[in-house]
Design a protein around this motif. Structure first.
Motif, mmCIF file in Angstrom:
data_model
loop_
_atom_site.group_PDB
_atom_site.id
_atom_site.type_symbol
_atom_site.label_atom_id
_atom_site.label_comp_id
_atom_site.label_asym_id
_atom_site.label_seq_id
_atom_site.Cartn_x
_atom_site.Cartn_y
_atom_site.Cartn_z
ATOM 1 N N PRO A 5 26.648 -18.630 24.086
ATOM 2 C CA PRO A 5 27.964 -18.969 24.621
ATOM 3 C C PRO A 5 28.731 -19.922 23.721
ATOM 4 N N GLY A 6 27.994 -20.768 23.004
ATOM 5 C CA GLY A 6 28.687 -21.711 22.137
ATOM 6 C C GLY A 6 29.448 -21.042 21.014
ATOM 7 N N SER A 7 29.052 -19.809 20.666
ATOM 8 C CA SER A 7 29.739 -19.117 19.578
ATOM 9 C C SER A 7 31.166 -18.767 19.938
ATOM 10 N N LEU A 8 31.487 -18.759 21.253
ATOM 11 C CA LEU A 8 32.847 -18.439 21.684
ATOM 12 C C LEU A 8 33.832 -19.511 21.244
ATOM 13 N N VAL A 9 33.375 -20.721 21.028
ATOM 14 C CA VAL A 9 34.257 -21.813 20.624
ATOM 15 C C VAL A 9 33.773 -22.423 19.311
ATOM 16 N N LEU A 13 34.051 -20.800 12.470
ATOM 17 C CA LEU A 13 34.188 -19.394 12.079
ATOM 18 C C LEU A 13 35.593 -19.076 11.588
ATOM 19 N N LEU A 14 36.561 -19.964 11.893
ATOM 20 C CA LEU A 14 37.937 -19.763 11.437
ATOM 21 C C LEU A 14 38.222 -20.493 10.136
ATOM 22 N N SER A 190 43.563 -2.417 5.887
ATOM 23 C CA SER A 190 43.070 -3.764 6.173
ATOM 24 C C SER A 190 44.209 -4.685 6.600
ATOM 25 N N GLU A 191 44.729 -4.460 7.800
ATOM 26 C CA GLU A 191 45.737 -5.369 8.346
ATOM 27 C C GLU A 191 45.057 -6.281 9.375
ATOM 28 N N LEU A 192 45.839 -7.073 10.076
ATOM 29 C CA LEU A 192 45.284 -8.133 10.906
ATOM 30 C C LEU A 192 44.348 -7.612 11.983
ATOM 31 N N THR A 193 44.725 -6.541 12.666
ATOM 32 C CA THR A 193 43.899 -6.047 13.762
ATOM 33 C C THR A 193 42.544 -5.556 13.276
ATOM 34 N N LEU A 194 42.536 -4.818 12.163
ATOM 35 C CA LEU A 194 41.263 -4.317 11.637
ATOM 36 C C LEU A 194 40.368 -5.459 11.183
ATOM 37 N N VAL A 195 40.946 -6.437 10.489
ATOM 38 C CA VAL A 195 40.156 -7.587 10.041
ATOM 39 C C VAL A 195 39.610 -8.359 11.240
ATOM 40 N N THR A 196 40.421 -8.473 12.294
ATOM 41 C CA THR A 196 39.973 -9.168 13.500
ATOM 42 C C THR A 196 38.787 -8.441 14.123
ATOM 43 N N ARG A 197 38.870 -7.130 14.197
ATOM 44 C CA ARG A 197 37.745 -6.348 14.744
ATOM 45 C C ARG A 197 36.497 -6.509 13.898
ATOM 46 N N GLN A 198 36.656 -6.529 12.584
ATOM 47 C CA GLN A 198 35.503 -6.707 11.710
ATOM 48 C C GLN A 198 34.873 -8.085 11.894
ATOM 49 N N LYS A 204 30.194 -11.563 16.679
ATOM 50 C CA LYS A 204 30.109 -11.423 18.131
ATOM 51 C C LYS A 204 30.974 -12.441 18.867
ATOM 52 N N SER A 205 31.907 -13.062 18.162
ATOM 53 C CA SER A 205 32.819 -14.028 18.792
ATOM 54 C C SER A 205 34.156 -13.333 19.059
ATOM 55 N N TYR A 206 34.142 -12.389 19.977
ATOM 56 C CA TYR A 206 35.315 -11.559 20.235
ATOM 57 C C TYR A 206 36.486 -12.378 20.770
ATOM 58 N N LEU A 207 36.214 -13.258 21.722
ATOM 59 C CA LEU A 207 37.288 -14.029 22.330
ATOM 60 C C LEU A 207 37.973 -14.912 21.297
ATOM 61 N N LEU A 208 37.191 -15.576 20.466
ATOM 62 C CA LEU A 208 37.754 -16.483 19.473
ATOM 63 C C LEU A 208 38.674 -15.752 18.507
#
Length: 243
Positions: A5-9, A13-14, A190-198, A204-208
């Motif tokens: 759960p800590g990986s969500l915040v 990773l940013l 390779s635009e923002l959405t694809l990079v975000t999905r990658q 596994k930090s989808y929410l972040l």
């Protein structure tokens, strides 16, 4: 195994440098912005030509413009993107082969700008057509009476006079263009959405990451709104509102 759960915040990773994904997100955002600017500009040029073609062209040109705007607005944008991206690039290469040239490798950036531009052009055509029709006919007749050529009438009278009517619709199309770039993820650009999905899939930090992408899109919209309001105020100088 459940994700921590800590990986969500986990803000690290940013980070801009690896193992953080912040730099990759910003590069994807820059690619999205390039496509949006290029596609919107191309669409605006197509829209100007399409609007004048519909209003002042001959029967054949008007019918062609009508088919263009009807088909593009009727077909879902995702289908158009897939069709234009794959079939369009293939058609260009086939044409080059017919005239004796070899095939070329069309970059994703150029293809993305072309796809977004074609889609934007259909909507811009209708926005600009309506704005041109809103210009009082007396202004155009007076310009012709002074002996202005059709080109001067367009550049000095019609286009400046129609701006207050066109800007609200064109500003909406700009915001739509920034969101349509996300659809190019389906073709692997390779635009923002694809990079975000990658990034989200790897960490596994989808929410972040999806919140970060949403924040970037929101920031672009807020900054765009500031410039749009400035342009709208400037275009309406001396403009008398109809009661």
């Amino acid at each position: 195994m459940a994700a921590d759960p800590g990986s969500l915040v986990n803000w690290s990773l940013l980070a801009l440098s690896p193992p953080g994904w912040g730099g990759a997100l910003l590069r994807g955002f820059a690619n999205s912005l390039q496509i949006a600017l290029g596609g919107y500009s191309l669409g605006l040029l197509l829209g100007i030509g399409g609007a004048f073609g519909k209003l002042y062209g001959g029967p054949i040109l008007r019918d062609l413009m009508e088919c263009y705007t009807t088909i593009v607005r009727a077909v879902p944008e995702l289908v158009l993107i897939l069709l234009l991206y794959y079939a369009g690039t293939d058609a260009i290469n086939q044409l080059l082969i017919l005239v004796g040239f070899g095939t070329i490798d069309i970059s994703g950036l150029v293809a993305g700008i072309f796809v977004i531009g074609v889609v934007q052009g259909a909507y811009s055509t209708e926005v600009l057509r309506g704005a041109i029709k809103a210009v009082p006919a007396g202004q155009i007749e007076a310009a012709r009476a002074y002996g202005m050529s059709p080109t001067k009438v367009m550049t000095r009278v019609t286009l400046p006079a129609m701006l207050p009517y066109a800007i609200p619709g064109l500003s909406n199309l700009w915001l739509i263009a920034t969101k349509d770039t996300a659809l190019l993820a389906v073709v692997g650009f390779s635009e923002l959405t694809l990079v975000t999905r990658q990034a989200a899939g790897t960490t596994k930090s989808y929410l972040l990451f999806f919140l970060a992408a949403g924040a970037l899109y929101l920031a672009l919209t807020l900054v765009s709104n500031v410039f749009i309001k400035m342009i709208e105020r400037r275009s309406r100088r001396g403009f008398v509102e109809q009661s």
